[in-house]
Enzyme design. Structure first.
Site: not given
Length: 137
Positions: A48-50
Site C-alpha cells: 500500500g505504499h504507494f
C-alpha cells in the site's frame, strides 16, 4: 560474500515480516557492519505504499539501519536494545522493488547503556539515506 556470519534472525529479536536485514556481508566486531536487504514486490510494506508506485517507506529504511546497528552489539548483550534517537536523517532517492539496499553502520561512541552509530544505506553505490542512530539497553 561470506556465509560465515550468522543469520540476522539469530541475533535480532525481530521476526518476519519485520526483520529488514537479509544478510550480513561484512562484520568488524563492535566497530562496523555491512548488511543487505533485497527489495521485492512481495515485501508486505510495499502493498500500500504507494498504489501503482511501490516505494520502501523511509521509516523502514531507518529501521533497517537501526537493526544493522543492533547487530553490531546484539550478540554481546542479554538485554534488548531500543531505538532512542534518530539524528539528521536524510533521504536522497526512493528505494523500489528490484533494488538491493546495502546498509552500513559504524559504532562511533559508547556511553553504556547508550550506543551511538553513524549509518547509511545505498543502492548501486549511490547513497539513498543516512542518519545518526542511538540505541539504548
Amino acid at each position: 560474500m561470506s556465509d560465515l556470519y550468522p543469520f540476522p534472525s539469530e541475533i535480532l529479536p525481530h521476526s518476519y515480516p519485520f526483520i529488514l536485514i537479509d544478510k550480513i556481508v561484512e562484520f568488524e566486531e563492535e566497530k562496523r557492519i555491512v548488511c543487505l536487504k533485497n527489495i521485492s514486490n512481495n515485501d508486505e510494506f510495499l502493498q500500500g505504499h504507494f498504489k501503482n508506485n511501490p516505494v520502501m517507506p523511509g521509516s523502514l529504511i531507518l529501521e533497517a539501519m537501526a537493526q544493522a546497528s543492533g547487530l553490531i552489539i546484539g550478540s554481546k548483550k542479554s538485554k534488548m536494545a531500543y531505538l532512542c534517537r534518530v539524528k539528521d536523517a536524510k533521504f536522497r532517492k526512493p528505494v523500489v522493488p528490484g533494488d538491493q539496499l546495502i546498509i552500513t553502520s559504524s559504532l562511533i561512541d559508547k556511553l553504556p547503556p547508550l550506543y551511538i552509530f553513524e549509518t547509511g544505506a545505498s543502492v548501486g553505490g549511490e547513497v539513498v539515506s543516512e542518519a545518526g542512530i542511538s540505541l539504548s539497553f
